[in-house]
Design a protein around this motif. Structure first.
Motif, PDB file in Angstrom:
ATOM      1  N   ARG A   1     -12.148  82.774 147.509  1.00 36.03           N
ATOM      2  CA  ARG A   1     -12.343  81.336 147.650  1.00 36.03           C
ATOM      3  C   ARG A   1     -13.530  81.109 148.563  1.00 36.03           C
ATOM      4  O   ARG A   1     -13.589  81.662 149.668  1.00 36.03           O
ATOM      5  CB  ARG A   1     -11.107  80.691 148.268  1.00 36.03           C
ATOM      6  N   ILE A   2     -14.527  80.345 148.098  1.00 34.80           N
ATOM      7  CA  ILE A   2     -15.666  80.029 148.952  1.00 34.80           C
ATOM      8  C   ILE A   2     -15.662  78.546 149.288  1.00 34.80           C
ATOM      9  O   ILE A   2     -15.145  77.720 148.524  1.00 34.80           O
ATOM     10  CB  ILE A   2     -17.011  80.402 148.272  1.00 34.80           C
ATOM     11  N   VAL A   3     -16.212  78.233 150.446  1.00 29.40           N
ATOM     12  CA  VAL A   3     -16.354  76.841 150.878  1.00 29.40           C
ATOM     13  C   VAL A   3     -17.795  76.619 151.284  1.00 29.40           C
ATOM     14  O   VAL A   3     -18.391  77.446 151.994  1.00 29.40           O
ATOM     15  CB  VAL A   3     -15.406  76.514 152.050  1.00 29.40           C
ATOM     16  N   ARG A   4     -18.355  75.507 150.853  1.00 26.83           N
ATOM     17  CA  ARG A   4     -19.735  75.162 151.178  1.00 26.83           C
ATOM     18  C   ARG A   4     -19.776  74.241 152.399  1.00 26.83           C
ATOM     19  O   ARG A   4     -18.744  73.696 152.800  1.00 26.83           O
ATOM     20  CB  ARG A   4     -20.405  74.506 149.972  1.00 26.83           C
ATOM     21  N   PRO A   5     -20.959  74.058 152.998  1.00 27.73           N
ATOM     22  CA  PRO A   5     -21.048  73.224 154.201  1.00 27.73           C
ATOM     23  C   PRO A   5     -20.531  71.803 154.025  1.00 27.73           C
ATOM     24  O   PRO A   5     -20.062  71.186 154.987  1.00 27.73           O
ATOM     25  CB  PRO A   5     -22.556  73.225 154.508  1.00 27.73           C
ATOM     26  N   ASP A   6     -20.571  71.267 152.797  1.00 25.72           N
ATOM     27  CA  ASP A   6     -20.073  69.902 152.582  1.00 25.72           C
ATOM     28  C   ASP A   6     -18.579  69.843 152.353  1.00 25.72           C
ATOM     29  O   ASP A   6     -18.017  68.774 152.083  1.00 25.72           O
ATOM     30  CB  ASP A   6     -20.810  69.245 151.406  1.00 25.72           C
TER      31      ASP A   6
ATOM     32  N   HIS B   1      -8.074  86.508 147.105  1.00 22.78           N
ATOM     33  CA  HIS B   1      -6.925  86.455 146.209  1.00 22.78           C
ATOM     34  C   HIS B   1      -6.648  87.865 145.705  1.00 22.78           C
ATOM     35  O   HIS B   1      -7.576  88.612 145.396  1.00 22.78           O
ATOM     36  CB  HIS B   1      -7.190  85.520 145.036  1.00 22.78           C
ATOM     37  N   ALA B   2      -5.380  88.223 145.641  1.00 20.62           N
ATOM     38  CA  ALA B   2      -4.994  89.558 145.191  1.00 20.62           C
ATOM     39  C   ALA B   2      -3.697  89.491 144.410  1.00 20.62           C
ATOM     40  O   ALA B   2      -2.923  88.529 144.534  1.00 20.62           O
ATOM     41  CB  ALA B   2      -4.836  90.501 146.385  1.00 20.62           C
TER      42      ALA B   2
ATOM     43  N   PRO C   1      -5.992  81.422 138.420  1.00 14.64           N
ATOM     44  CA  PRO C   1      -7.147  81.214 137.545  1.00 14.64           C
ATOM     45  C   PRO C   1      -8.436  81.086 138.363  1.00 14.64           C
ATOM     46  O   PRO C   1      -8.409  80.636 139.511  1.00 14.64           O
ATOM     47  CB  PRO C   1      -6.820  79.879 136.859  1.00 14.64           C
ATOM     48  N   PHE C   2      -9.552  81.495 137.789  1.00 16.59           N
ATOM     49  CA  PHE C   2     -10.836  81.423 138.483  1.00 16.59           C
ATOM     50  C   PHE C   2     -11.836  80.648 137.644  1.00 16.59           C
ATOM     51  O   PHE C   2     -11.767  80.629 136.414  1.00 16.59           O
ATOM     52  CB  PHE C   2     -11.365  82.829 138.776  1.00 16.59           C
TER      53      PHE C   2
ATOM     54  N   ASP D   1     -13.506  78.899 143.357  1.00 15.64           N
ATOM     55  CA  ASP D   1     -12.815  80.186 143.238  1.00 15.64           C
ATOM     56  C   ASP D   1     -13.584  81.081 142.277  1.00 15.64           C
ATOM     57  O   ASP D   1     -13.838  80.689 141.127  1.00 15.64           O
ATOM     58  CB  ASP D   1     -11.386  79.986 142.726  1.00 15.64           C
ATOM     59  N   ILE D   2     -13.950  82.279 142.741  1.00 17.96           N
ATOM     60  CA  ILE D   2     -14.749  83.214 141.942  1.00 17.96           C
ATOM     61  C   ILE D   2     -13.957  84.503 141.755  1.00 17.96           C
ATOM     62  O   ILE D   2     -13.551  85.138 142.737  1.00 17.96           O
ATOM     63  CB  ILE D   2     -16.092  83.520 142.630  1.00 17.96           C
TER      64      ILE D   2
END
Length: 470
Positions: A182-187, A171-172, A10-11, A192-193
């Protein structure tokens, strides 16, 4: 940095066209997809989008653009293709070359006329390997200036840009269709997009020492002046999905990076400049090309050389903001005689005088260059002399994922397209062949822009459920 197979992932939300990387390739892809009516999201690792484009001179080679035609410069696809084939000795992806050349002029027109990118034809200089004036750049000839204009165009077009967001996983589904990232931010927070199509525009692997040692061992330990984000993630993801790669030993070097200023000084060579090592002696045909010159300079004592040029080269170089910044830093020395030149550079006067005398004899046609440089028609070096100390470095890699020259779709080893994955720029195989000598000035940005624009248009069509024409 993994590819995670999960048919039921799921996104948080989904976009039709997702682009990883906000340099020339990613932004041209976003503009083309937006032009085609698609909703686009560009994800950028850095807080401020600069990347490899921002570090470049921002020059794009093209034939048949409106700017070239208005300037009366006679050029043709055959002439441009011939220059590329000569530089690569024919060892390049010919269908890709043909497509890049054929699309280059209309690409410039599209950037200028549709998206108000303020480009001009660079006059007064034919870059090494180019038979005519076909470089297009911004007023100050900087990639940062070009990048700012691309970002402004993307904003005008309603392109969504998400910065300070690093893509860590793809993801595939089991059939190889990319479903999201999947993205990760500096914090440390993540998101998931989902996407219907994905364009990898996050450059090559110049900043990955392990990949450099594996694919280009001659560069192990060499100075790297490219973007720190070029870790090769796009190539790793593509390989995990079954993509083919090619020309992984290809890279753009630079044999005239100011030391310690970091200012590129190659344009001081192009009219009649020469390079000497610390012994005051020439060691190569320094006019052949700045990419292959990098390893030649690094092979000299202390990995250093001096560019020696005169007023002509100085005046030409002053059109470039990087060189002007170098002047402010004191990176360029001046001298009214050979003796003064020796004093300001520390080069031994007898050897330096002998070298300059030999070059003068070559210009007069009395001697042949032992390294094969043709001095016919080259004006003599005359005082006042100018000199800049330089070293060799590499800027970015030129090999990568094999893509279709028709739509930038990533291909597997059998030449079949992956379901919904596109790539361009440093993430994809370029047109420079397999090493350093095939790099023709501007090859990187040419493929970045053309493949990006092709990928954006094709991804928008695929996201609508249309199968792009092949």
């Amino acid at each position: 940095m993994n590819v995670i197979i999960d048919d039921r992932k799921p996104f948080d939300h989904e976009v039709p066209v997702l682009v990883v990387g906000a340099g020339a390739c990613g932004l041209s892809a976003a503009l083309a997809a937006s032009d085609a009516g698609a909703e686009v999201l560009v994800i950028e690792r850095d807080r401020v989008a600069r990347g490899s484009t921002g570090l470049s001179t921002g020059l794009i080679p093209a034939c048949g653009s409106r700017l070239q035609l208005e300037a009366g410069v006679a050029d043709s696809p055959d002439a441009f293709t011939g220059d590329i084939l000569r530089k690569t000795k024919g060892q390049t992806n010919r269908p890709m070359v043909d497509k890049m050349v054929q699309a280059s002029g209309s690409l410039i027109d599209w950037l200028v006329d549709t998206h108000a990118i303020q480009l001009e034809l660079c006059r007064g200089l034919k870059y090494p390997g180019h038979g005519v004036e076909r470089m297009h750049g911004t007023a100050n000839r900087t990639g940062a200036e070009l990048q700012d204009q691309l970002l402004a165009a993307a904003e005008r077009n309603g392109v969504d840009l998400l910065t300070s967001a690093e893509v860590v996983d793809l993801h595939a589904t089991a059939d190889g269709r990319v479903s999201g990232v999947r993205i990760v931010r500096p914090d440390g927070t993540g998101e998931d997009i989902g996407c219907r199509t994905l364009i990898l525009a996050c450059c090559g692997f110049g900043a990955n020492p392990e990949m450099i040692a594996r694919y280009i061992p001659a560069l192990a330990g060499a100075p790297y002046l490219g973007h720190e984000g070029n870790k090769g993630h796009a190539i790793a993801w593509g390989l995990a999905l079954g993509a083919a790669v090619a020309d992984m030993g290809s890279f753009q070097g630079h044999g005239a990076i100011g030391n310690p200023s970091g200012v590129p000084m190659w344009n001081t060579i192009t009219i009649n400049g020469i390079q000497v090592n610390l012994a005051g002696e020439r060691f190569s045909d320094e006019s052949a090309g700045y990419s292959e010159q990098a390893l030649k300079v690094l092979a000299q004592p202390e990995g250093l050389a001096w560019n020696i040029f005169d007023q002509r080269g100085h005046d030409l170089a002053r059109a470039y903001v990087d060189y002007r910044e170098g002047l402010k830093m004191g990176a360029v020395k001046t001298a009214g005689s050979v003796g003064e030149l020796s004093a300001v550079t520390g080069l031994p006067e007898p050897a330096l005088a002998a070298t300059l005398a030999d070059v003068a004899a070559m210009v007069r046609g009395e001697k042949q260059c032992p390294f094969g440089r043709t001095f016919a028609g080259v004006p003599p070096l005359e005082p006042p002399y100018y000199a800049g100390r330089v070293t060799g470095a590499y800027l970015h890699t030129q090999g990568g994922l094999v893509v279709s020259p028709e739509d930038a779709r990533v291909l597997d080893g059998a030449g079949n397209p992956l379901p919904n994955l596109f790539a361009g720029g440093g993430a994809a195989q370029g047109i420079s062949g397999g090493g350093d000598s095939g790099y023709l000035a501007g090859n990187g940005l040419l493929t970045a822009f053309v493949l990006g624009a092709m990928a954006g248009k094709a991804a928008a069509a695929l996201a609508r459920g249309e199968q792009p024409a092949r």
